[in-house]
Write a protein that holds these residues in place. Sequence first.
Motif: not given
Length: 111
Positions: A81, A83-86, A101-102, A104-105, A108
């Motif tokens: 991702c 944004d969050c790196g996951q 992005v994942c 979750t992001c 958001k």
Amino acid sequence: MNVETYRDALVKKRDEIIEAGGIKPLQASMENNTRQGDMADQATGNNEVHIALKLKQTDAKILQAIEEALQRIDKGTYGVCRDCGQPIAAARLNAIPWTRVCITCKEKQKS
Ligand SMILES: [Zn+2]
């Protein structure tokens, strides 16, 4: 995760967009008028950037995302991702292989 599977999916989707847009290969344009005959059969492989400019904006955006995803595959950062790196879930990548992005992001961003 086998990134080559995603690479194939990305390349296929890119070709679909280009075909749906009715884009003629650049070979038909002025740039290659001097390259008739023997050279005509050789693919240049550098047409994507120019083609993108002629497409509908939505398709152009997807095309760009696909190009970026292909670059991430080359760099070995595909599926992470922005944004969050996951890691992005495989199910999401299967549905939208060019996503940055994942889920979750993405959720958001909507809210
Ligand atoms: Zn994320």
